[in-house]
Structure formats: C-alpha cells, structure tokens
Motif scaffolding. Structure first.
Motif, PDB file in Angstrom:
ATOM      1  N   UNK A   1       2.008  25.367 -14.419  1.00  0.00           N
ATOM      2  CA  UNK A   1       3.422  25.427 -14.040  1.00  0.00           C
ATOM      3  C   UNK A   1       4.232  26.194 -15.075  1.00  0.00           C
ATOM      4  N   UNK A   2       4.002  25.888 -16.343  1.00  0.00           N
ATOM      5  CA  UNK A   2       4.752  26.546 -17.414  1.00  0.00           C
ATOM      6  C   UNK A   2       4.459  28.037 -17.434  1.00  0.00           C
ATOM      7  N   UNK A   3       3.188  28.414 -17.274  1.00  0.00           N
ATOM      8  CA  UNK A   3       2.822  29.834 -17.298  1.00  0.00           C
ATOM      9  C   UNK A   3       3.530  30.626 -16.202  1.00  0.00           C
TER      10      UNK A   3
ATOM     11  N   UNK B   1      16.678  33.618 -17.252  1.00  0.00           N
ATOM     12  CA  UNK B   1      17.938  32.937 -16.943  1.00  0.00           C
ATOM     13  C   UNK B   1      18.955  33.902 -16.349  1.00  0.00           C
ATOM     14  N   UNK B   2      18.787  35.210 -16.615  1.00  0.00           N
ATOM     15  CA  UNK B   2      19.733  36.194 -16.101  1.00  0.00           C
ATOM     16  C   UNK B   2      19.525  36.469 -14.612  1.00  0.00           C
ATOM     17  N   UNK B   3      18.477  35.876 -14.038  1.00  0.00           N
ATOM     18  CA  UNK B   3      18.305  35.917 -12.586  1.00  0.00           C
ATOM     19  C   UNK B   3      19.329  35.016 -11.890  1.00  0.00           C
ATOM     20  N   UNK B   4      19.858  34.061 -12.633  1.00  0.00           N
ATOM     21  CA  UNK B   4      20.794  33.090 -12.072  1.00  0.00           C
ATOM     22  C   UNK B   4      20.151  31.731 -11.949  1.00  0.00           C
ATOM     23  N   UNK B   5      19.238  31.564 -10.988  1.00  0.00           N
ATOM     24  CA  UNK B   5      18.556  30.289 -10.783  1.00  0.00           C
ATOM     25  C   UNK B   5      17.073  30.428 -11.112  1.00  0.00           C
ATOM     26  N   UNK B   6      16.576  29.532 -11.960  1.00  0.00           N
ATOM     27  CA  UNK B   6      15.171  29.510 -12.334  1.00  0.00           C
ATOM     28  C   UNK B   6      14.655  28.088 -12.177  1.00  0.00           C
ATOM     29  N   UNK B   7      13.341  27.931 -12.314  1.00  0.00           N
ATOM     30  CA  UNK B   7      12.738  26.598 -12.291  1.00  0.00           C
ATOM     31  C   UNK B   7      12.425  26.169 -13.711  1.00  0.00           C
ATOM     32  N   UNK B   8      12.804  24.940 -14.045  1.00  0.00           N
ATOM     33  CA  UNK B   8      12.440  24.343 -15.326  1.00  0.00           C
ATOM     34  C   UNK B   8      11.675  23.071 -15.008  1.00  0.00           C
ATOM     35  N   UNK B   9      10.347  23.138 -15.211  1.00  0.00           N
ATOM     36  CA  UNK B   9       9.480  22.026 -14.831  1.00  0.00           C
ATOM     37  C   UNK B   9       9.731  21.601 -13.397  1.00  0.00           C
TER      38      UNK B   9
ATOM     39  N   UNK C   1       3.070  14.349  -9.250  1.00  0.00           N
ATOM     40  CA  UNK C   1       4.095  15.383  -9.342  1.00  0.00           C
ATOM     41  C   UNK C   1       4.567  15.549 -10.783  1.00  0.00           C
ATOM     42  N   UNK C   2       4.721  14.445 -11.507  1.00  0.00           N
ATOM     43  CA  UNK C   2       5.145  14.519 -12.899  1.00  0.00           C
ATOM     44  C   UNK C   2       4.116  15.265 -13.742  1.00  0.00           C
ATOM     45  N   UNK C   3       2.838  15.019 -13.489  1.00  0.00           N
ATOM     46  CA  UNK C   3       1.794  15.752 -14.220  1.00  0.00           C
ATOM     47  C   UNK C   3       1.870  17.242 -13.910  1.00  0.00           C
ATOM     48  N   UNK C   4       2.085  17.556 -12.638  1.00  0.00           N
ATOM     49  CA  UNK C   4       2.152  18.955 -12.216  1.00  0.00           C
ATOM     50  C   UNK C   4       3.356  19.658 -12.822  1.00  0.00           C
TER      51      UNK C   4
ATOM     52  N   UNK D   1       0.820  -1.205   0.000  1.00  0.00           N
ATOM     53  CA  UNK D   1       0.000   0.000   0.000  1.00  0.00           C
ATOM     54  C   UNK D   1       0.859   1.262   0.000  1.00  0.00           C
ATOM     55  N   UNK D   2       1.938   1.225   0.772  1.00  0.00           N
ATOM     56  CA  UNK D   2       2.835   2.380   0.825  1.00  0.00           C
ATOM     57  C   UNK D   2       3.529   2.599  -0.515  1.00  0.00           C
ATOM     58  N   UNK D   3       3.914   1.512  -1.166  1.00  0.00           N
ATOM     59  CA  UNK D   3       4.546   1.622  -2.487  1.00  0.00           C
ATOM     60  C   UNK D   3       3.582   2.246  -3.489  1.00  0.00           C
ATOM     61  N   UNK D   4       2.327   1.821  -3.468  1.00  0.00           N
ATOM     62  CA  UNK D   4       1.334   2.370  -4.385  1.00  0.00           C
ATOM     63  C   UNK D   4       1.086   3.848  -4.112  1.00  0.00           C
ATOM     64  N   UNK D   5       1.054   4.231  -2.840  1.00  0.00           N
ATOM     65  CA  UNK D   5       0.859   5.629  -2.480  1.00  0.00           C
ATOM     66  C   UNK D   5       2.008   6.490  -2.993  1.00  0.00           C
ATOM     67  N   UNK D   6       3.235   6.002  -2.818  1.00  0.00           N
ATOM     68  CA  UNK D   6       4.397   6.747  -3.277  1.00  0.00           C
ATOM     69  C   UNK D   6       4.414   6.861  -4.796  1.00  0.00           C
ATOM     70  N   UNK D   7       4.020   5.789  -5.461  1.00  0.00           N
ATOM     71  CA  UNK D   7       3.963   5.810  -6.919  1.00  0.00           C
ATOM     72  C   UNK D   7       2.928   6.819  -7.403  1.00  0.00           C
ATOM     73  N   UNK D   8       1.784   6.863  -6.726  1.00  0.00           N
ATOM     74  CA  UNK D   8       0.736   7.821  -7.095  1.00  0.00           C
ATOM     75  C   UNK D   8       1.213   9.253  -6.899  1.00  0.00           C
ATOM     76  N   UNK D   9       1.959   9.496  -5.816  1.00  0.00           N
ATOM     77  CA  UNK D   9       2.497  10.834  -5.557  1.00  0.00           C
ATOM     78  C   UNK D   9       3.475  11.249  -6.649  1.00  0.00           C
ATOM     79  N   UNK D  10       4.325  10.306  -7.058  1.00  0.00           N
ATOM     80  CA  UNK D  10       5.303  10.596  -8.115  1.00  0.00           C
ATOM     81  C   UNK D  10       4.593  10.914  -9.424  1.00  0.00           C
ATOM     82  N   UNK D  11       3.574  10.120  -9.762  1.00  0.00           N
ATOM     83  CA  UNK D  11       2.835  10.351 -11.000  1.00  0.00           C
ATOM     84  C   UNK D  11       2.133  11.708 -10.982  1.00  0.00           C
TER      85      UNK D  11
END
Length: 214
Positions: free
Chosen positions: A27-29, A36-44, A18-21, A6-16
């Motif tokens: 997220x992209x918007x 990039x000239x800020x230095x650190x940005x988020x990419x997905x 997060x990948x969708x998000x 059950x814990x494995x399935x829960x973790x897998x669901x969380x990962x899936x």
C-alpha cells in the motif's frame, strides 16, 4: 454461538484485515507515487485533500490537509510541557501528524539564516541521545533563506520523526515543524518533504532553489 455472534466476528476479522492492508508495504509503495499537489491523495487508504493555507496574519503559506484546524492553546500547553511552546499547531483527528510554527522574539536577519543550522544543531544536541539529526539542507524561498533538518526525537513511549525549518520573518526567527510517529515514516516523509517544498512567504515569489546539500 448464534448467528449474531458469528456476524460480529466476521466483521471484526474484516476490519483487522483492512487495518493490516492499510499499513502494508504494498500500500505504501503505491501511495508514495502520489503528490499532495494533485489535490487529493490516499494516506493509508484514507482519501485526504490538500490545499494551500495562509497563516501568521497572511505572511506565510504552506500546503496541508484542507481539514487541518488550529489546536487550542490548552491542548498545546498539555502537549508541549517544556519551554518554546509553538503559538500555532494544526492537525485533525484521523491523521498521525501535525504542522506548527513558533515565531520567536530572537532577532536574526535573513543573511545569517544559512548558518543558523549550526546553532539549531548545537541546541538540539544538548538534549542528549534523545535527539538524532538525520539530514540538513539550506535553500532559497523567494527572497528568503530557509534552512531545515530531519531528526528523530524520543518521548517516553514513542520515537517521533521531525522536519524542522527555520527562516527570518521580518527580522525574527520563525521555526516551523512537521512531525509524526516514526513508525509511519515511509508514508509520511514524502508528504512532509512536499509540504516543506510548498512553504513560502506571501510577499515573495513561489520559486525555490537548493543552496546547500546535506
């Protein structure tokens, strides 16, 4: 089903989830507002630090992720099976894009580089329907003329978005490129455009200005 399963399935669901998000429109918007000239940005949702790197024996500079490293010549040969293999390709293991350069033996002085897009377009269009040119532009970078184009190319399995740029370095044509899977274009095109904007010749100034529109 025991508690471990059950814990494995829960973790897998969380990962899936997060990948969708990571690749969601929301997220992209939000992320495309960053520079990039800020230095650190988020990419997905992955933090990526950009910095200027000096390349080609100190002759040119361009901003890219700080952990981008040169790909081995063996890997380049495996990826670029046809002619015109780039001498330098840089990337990392977790981002779906790369940047590279091909310093040709073809001699073209800088004053003719504004017209070089016509030649490049003709050469690319000979590849047939596998290549679609989206836009073209010419600008001055310091004392140099840099022409560039956005285009789509196709492999057996994917559509690749390419930003190619052309200049004359010490009288010879230098071809640069930034490419990535077209499915990520909404996030990666703004990054590629800023990287292109950052490209400069170390012996010149850093200012650039538009010279011709699309």
């Amino acid at each position: 089903m025991n508690n471990v399963d059950e814990e494995i399935l829960k973790q897998r669901a969380k990962i899936e989830e997060f990948e969708k998000e990571r690749f969601s429109e929301e997220t992209v918007e939000e992320e495309v507002k960053q520079s990039i000239f800020q230095g650190t940005i988020a990419i997905n949702k992955i933090p990526v630090t950009f910095e200027e790197k000096i390349l080609l024996d100190g002759k040119v500079a361009i901003w890219m992720p700080e952990d981008f490293e040169a790909i081995s010549q063996e890997a380049i040969a495996a990826i670029y099976l046809l002619g015109n293999k780039p001498e330098l390709v840089l990337g990392n293991t977790y981002l779906n894009f790369s940047v590279g350069f091909h310093y040709t033996q073809n001699e073209v002085p800088d004053e003719y580089m504004g017209d070089f897009l016509k030649i490049a377009r003709m050469a690319l269009e000979r590849c047939g329907p596998k290549v679609k040119i989206l836009s073209e532009k010419v600008r001055k970078v310091g004392k140099h003329t840099v022409s560039h184009m956005h285009l789509l190319s196709h492999t057996i399995t994917d559509t690749v978005y390419n930003v190619m740029f052309f200049s004359s370095l010490e009288g010879r044509i230098l071809i640069g490129f930034i490419n990535f899977n077209n499915r990520y274009r909404k996030r990666y095109v703004p990054i590629a455009e800023e990287m292109l904007q950052s490209f400069r010749f170390t012996g010149d100034g850093t200012e650039d200005e538009p010279e011709d529109g699309e």
